[in-house]
Design an enzyme around this catalytic site. Structure first.
Site, mmCIF file in Angstrom:
data_model
loop_
_atom_site.group_PDB
_atom_site.id
_atom_site.type_symbol
_atom_site.label_atom_id
_atom_site.label_comp_id
_atom_site.label_asym_id
_atom_site.label_seq_id
_atom_site.Cartn_x
_atom_site.Cartn_y
_atom_site.Cartn_z
ATOM 1 C CE LYS A 55 -4.663 -1.170 1.221
ATOM 2 N NZ LYS A 55 -4.571 -2.568 1.677
ATOM 3 C CB SER A 80 -7.983 0.333 11.783
ATOM 4 O OG SER A 80 -8.720 -0.643 11.082
ATOM 5 C CD GLU A 206 -14.122 -12.062 -3.268
ATOM 6 O OE1 GLU A 206 -14.101 -10.834 -3.082
ATOM 7 O OE2 GLU A 206 -15.026 -12.633 -3.904
ATOM 8 N N GLY A 210 -16.396 -13.364 2.347
ATOM 9 C CA GLY A 210 -16.769 -12.081 1.736
ATOM 10 C C GLY A 210 -16.565 -12.148 0.243
ATOM 11 C CG ASP A 212 -17.235 -8.043 -2.107
ATOM 12 O OD1 ASP A 212 -16.594 -8.591 -1.187
ATOM 13 O OD2 ASP A 212 -16.775 -7.120 -2.803
ATOM 14 C CB SER A 306 -0.750 -8.123 -0.593
ATOM 15 O OG SER A 306 -1.531 -8.923 0.266
HETATM 16 C C1 LIG Z 1 -5.263 -3.548 1.435
HETATM 17 C C2 LIG Z 1 -4.672 -4.879 1.343
HETATM 18 C C3 LIG Z 1 -5.117 -5.831 0.405
HETATM 19 C C4 LIG Z 1 -6.284 -5.577 -0.523
HETATM 20 O O1 LIG Z 1 -5.994 -4.542 -1.438
HETATM 21 P P1 LIG Z 1 -7.129 -3.848 -2.291
HETATM 22 O O2 LIG Z 1 -6.423 -2.851 -3.121
HETATM 23 O O3 LIG Z 1 -8.093 -3.228 -1.321
HETATM 24 O O4 LIG Z 1 -7.800 -4.922 -3.083
HETATM 25 C C5 LIG Z 1 -4.455 -7.048 0.326
HETATM 26 N N1 LIG Z 1 -3.426 -7.343 1.153
HETATM 27 C C6 LIG Z 1 -2.977 -6.464 2.067
HETATM 28 C C7 LIG Z 1 -1.840 -6.869 2.936
HETATM 29 C C8 LIG Z 1 -3.579 -5.200 2.203
HETATM 30 O O5 LIG Z 1 -3.117 -4.336 3.115
#
Ligand SMILES: *Cc1c(COP(=O)(O)O)cnc(C)c1O
Length: 322
Positions: A55, A80, A206, A210, A212, A306
């Site tokens: 992010k 958060s 996902e 959830g 969706d 991620s």
């Molecule tokens: C925010 C986040 C996601 C999901 O990302 P999106 O862009 O909302 O789909 C996946 N893994 C981690 C570690 C995140 O912080």
């Protein structure tokens, strides 16, 4: 706010802007796993990114592209989780004041990290107050610019740079598995994959609780759900975004789901075999591959890990679960 859909050109521009500030996170492999699956799996390790998650890419790109006037007034985000830390650090590096709206019962470690990056934290009661209203009143009263966590063209473009790096580093892939919450990471990844590896099948993954995103993808329109319950706390969004969905609809192969026990298995695999901490949400793509939710044999596979931010006591509990 610019609400036209971002393109790969925006990812390439973000990559230029980010080149001096992001870590080019490593791509790691496990021979044990490759042997087991009869495939070649490349893990893009954004758990080693600054703030511990991808992010930072989108957050920095969004703050860096504000006008001088917007930068002087400052930014606000409500989160958060990892988005809060991303906006806090990006703002600190760019000399912009950041206000983060967080629930008063957010984990102390997360609040401390956010303050540590120089942000002002405004807390609210999640049972009686609405964080969007609080953020919007800061926008209206103090002229702050709201940076949303996924549904913003500069955020999407920034997130796309992780898969751009992966494809530059390992070359073509047959399939790619990406964690899915609101879809910023997936839509950015799709822009990169479509431009650099057009034959690659890209899957969003996902939490099953959830689904969706899967419902939206398969029905062709955004489906929203009540807040789901899963240990994948970074993917508990109610629905895909108005910018992320059209990109996902056009370019994704499918949206898959995994359950919490599969996420725990994946966390244990990374701890035991690869000596890495990956947070539950960060394991979504990997869990789909480890469980062969779609056939993977004989393929070159990319997986985005991620993030790696997980409360240590909770993590210890996950590792002990059999
Ligand atoms: C925010 C986040 C996601 C999901 O990302 P999106 O862009 O909302 O789909 C996946 N893994 C981690 C570690 C995140 O912080």
């Amino acid at each position: 706010m610019n609400s036209t859909l971002p393109t790969y050109d925006d990812v390439a521009a973000a990559s230029q802007l980010l080149s001096q500030v992001v870590h080019r996170s490593p791509v790691l492999v496990s021979q044990t796993l490759n042997k087991r699956l009869g495939a070649e799996v490349f893990f893009k390790c954004e758990n080693f990114q600054r703030i511990g998650a991808f992010k930072f890419r989108g957050g920095y790109n969004a703050v860096a592209r504000l006008s001088d006037e917007q930068r002087r007034a400052g930014v606000v985000a409500f989160s958060s989780g990892n988005h809060a830390q991303a906006i806090a650090l990006a703002s600190q590096l760019l000399n912009v004041s950041a206000t983060i709206v967080m629930p008063h019962d957010a984990p102390a470690a997360k609040v401390a990290a956010t303050i540590g990056y120089g942000a002002r934290v405004v807390s609210y009661d999640r049972y009686t107050e609405n964080r969007e209203q609080i953020a919007l009143s800061l926008v209206n009263e103090q002229g702050l610019t709201l940076i949303p966590p996924y549904d913003h063209p500069d955020v999407i473009a920034g997130q796309g740079t992780a898969v751009q790096e992966l494809l530059e580093d390992v070359g073509g892939l047959d399939s790619l598995f990406v964690p899915l919450g609101g879809g910023g990471l997936l839509s950015g990844s799709l822009l990169s994959a479509h431009a650099l590896a057009p034959e690659c099948a890209v899957y969003g993954v996902e939490p099953e609780a959830g689904s969706d995103g899967q419902q939206s993808f398969r029905s062709g329109q955004i489906v929203t759900i009540a807040p789901p319950s899963s240990i994948a706390d970074g993917a508990l969004t109610a629905g895909l975004g108005t910018l992320t969905f059209p990109i996902i609809k056009e370019y994704a192969r499918d949206i898959l789901t995994v359950d919490d026990s599969q996420l725990i298995q994946a966390m244990r695999f990374f701890a035991e075999r690869m000596k890495m901490v990956v947070e539950p949400t960060g394991c979504l793509g990997a869990a789909a591959v480890l469980n062969e939710i779609v056939p993977v044999r004989g393929q070159r596979i990319g997986v985005v890990l991620s993030g790696g931010n997980v409360d240590l006591a909770a993590y210890a509990g996950f590792l002990q679960t059999v």
